[in-house]
Enzyme design. Structure first.
Site, short mmCIF file in Angstrom:
data_model
loop_
_atom_site.label_atom_id
_atom_site.label_comp_id
_atom_site.label_asym_id
_atom_site.label_seq_id
_atom_site.Cartn_x
_atom_site.Cartn_y
_atom_site.Cartn_z
N HIS A 1 23.75 -5.51 -15.96
CA HIS A 1 23.61 -5.24 -14.61
C HIS A 1 22.50 -5.90 -13.98
O HIS A 1 21.49 -5.78 -14.63
CB HIS A 1 23.83 -3.95 -14.14
CG HIS A 1 25.01 -3.34 -14.63
ND1 HIS A 1 24.91 -2.45 -15.79
CD2 HIS A 1 26.08 -2.98 -14.25
CE1 HIS A 1 26.08 -1.91 -16.28
NE2 HIS A 1 26.90 -2.00 -15.25
N ASP B 1 19.61 -3.40 -13.91
CA ASP B 1 19.12 -2.88 -15.21
C ASP B 1 17.73 -3.90 -15.55
O ASP B 1 16.94 -3.55 -16.07
CB ASP B 1 20.23 -3.37 -16.65
CG ASP B 1 21.40 -2.70 -16.41
OD1 ASP B 1 21.51 -1.94 -15.69
OD2 ASP B 1 22.47 -3.36 -16.86
#
Ligand code: XUL
Ligand code: CO
Length: 436
Positions: free
Chosen positions: A99, A102
């Protein structure tokens, strides 16, 4: 700098080995069902669990430190990126998934956040070049920030929709820049808590609008990968719109998006929807939308997404049976959307967990290949439907039988006189015989 200094490269040593840091069943270059295990299984590392998750739960703080020797948030993010490639190298994993949030922490403004993403994307890009690792898929975290408390694409507030679109635009750009093979939509908060405050029709129309915009924009900047929806019935919202594969298919068809999306099937999401993992894979395969897999397992005694590393070989075998029957992965792969338990809090535990998951899928692949080569299951199923190969059955299949003709047929035969056994127990015996 070496981040996992006590751990060397994990190698295949076979099932006699007592070295916990070795593969017992995953032998990457061995050919199974016409391809190497590496090509068949296409393992991917999930950046969020592996590099970021520190073991927090609803009742307690983290138990695992993942600051990779740094203190400043961006320094941690940089070290994390280098550590990710060391981990993939040591585990012999070819792909990863992330993501946006992240890889780089969100800043106060979208502009600054995107600048941070660019800094980390540079590191990922050069590390990919030197290592040969690939991006299986990228996605946007449109559920963690408090602005998404009522959803992102399905939020009642147009400003939130706009923010989600802006965020996804950037996530698509970095996924494209990194040559990603896929882009995932998982509807983290795209659902509702109560219909008393919800315009469900508008929310779903808007979700479709956001998906259409994303596909069109991504194609316009040269994204060549597949788009996936990852169904999940609940958690964090009470009811999520992408409930299961069948529900998602109806949604895609209603909005004319069915040619643009495939499924990313997650084992634990399937069980939360009260389906087997195999059921979700079969629905996807039968409808030509099988794409990728989030490999994990849940705990059948719990009603939430425990994201455990997969170890249940019966499940991995039936999963790989569906994958082989679908013709194998094309752009998709097996992403370990899985984390170590909160009490397994050392870096070594992460390696042991990946070894468990990779070995479980290696066993699953070998067994699935044997089930297909054995042929008894396929033969049984084919024979079970043999009445459709000729006579009245053939007419039903080719669409020439009318209601009147079927009535005349039944009046002639009187009643159904043969109904052969489904032989479930025989088939379960066959599977166990092949497995053991
Ligand atoms: C959450 C989940 C996500 C998706 C990507 O249950 O599975 O991590 O895989 O957003
Ligand atoms: Co997932």
């Amino acid at each position: 700098m070496e981040y996992f200094a006590n751990i060397g490269k994990i190698k295949y040593e076979g099932k006699q080995s007592d070295n916990p840091l070795s593969f017992k069943f995953y032998n990457p270059e061995e050919i199974v069902a016409g391809k190497t295990m590496r090509e068949q299984l296409k393992f991917a590392m999930s950046y969020w669990h592996t590099m970021c998750a520190e073991g927090t739960d609803m009742f307690g703080v983290g138990t695992i430190t993942k600051n990779y020797g740094a203190a400043d948030a961006m320094d941690i993010a940089k070290n994390k990126a280098y550590a990710a490639f060391e981990l993939m190298d040591k585990l012999d994993i070819d792909y990863y998934c992330f993501h946006d949030r992240d890889i780089a922490p969100e800043a106060d403004t979208l502009k600054e956040t995107n600048a941070r993403l660019d800094v980390i994307t540079d590191i990922l890009e050069s590390s990919m070049k030197s290592s040969g690792k690939k991006l299986l898929w990228g996605t946007a975290n449109c559920f963690g920030n408090k602005r998404y408390m009522h959803g992102a694409g399905t939020a009642p507030n147009a400003d939130v929709f706009a923010f989600a679109a802006a965020q996804i635009k950037k996530a698509v750009e970095i996924t494209t820049r990194l040559g990603g093979d896929g882009y995932v939509f998982w509807g983290g908060r795209e659902g509702y808590e109560t219909l008393l405050n919800t315009n469900m029709a508008l929310e779903q129309d808007n979700m479709a609008r956001l998906m259409r915009m994303t596909v069109d924009y991504a194609r316009s900047i040269g994204f060549k990968g597949d788009f996936y929806i990852e169904p999940k019935p609940k958690e964090p919202t009470k009811h999520q719109y992408d409930f299961d594969t069948a529900t998602v298919l109806a949604f895609l068809r209603k909005y004319g998006l069915d040619k643009d999306f495939k499924m990313n099937i997650e084992a634990n999401h399937a069980t939360l929807a009260a389906h087997t993992f195999q059921h979700e894979l079969r629905v996807a395969r039968d409808n030509g939308v099988f794409g990728s897999i989030d490999a994990n397992q849940g705990d059948m005694l719990l009603g939430w997404d425990t994201d455990q590393f997969p170890t249940n070989v019966y499940e991995t075998a039936l999963c790989m049976y569906e994958v082989l029957k679908a013709g194998g992965f094309t752009k998709g792969g097996l992403n370990f959307d899985a984390k170590t338990r909160r009490g397994s809090n050392t870096p070594e535990d992460i390696f042991l967990a990946y070894i468990a998951g990779m070995d479980a899928f290696a066993l699953g692949l070998r067994i699935a290949d044997k089930i297909i080569a054995d042929g008894r299951i396929d033969k049984f199923v084919a024979e079970r439907y043999a009445s459709y190969n000729s006579g009245i059955g053939k007419k039903i299949i080719n669409g020439t039988a009318t209601m009147a003709e079927l009535e005349a047929y039944v009046l002639n035969i009187g009643d159904v006189t043969t109904n052969i056994s489904g032989k479930q127990e025989y088939l379960e015996n066959v599977i166990n015989q092949i497995m053991f």
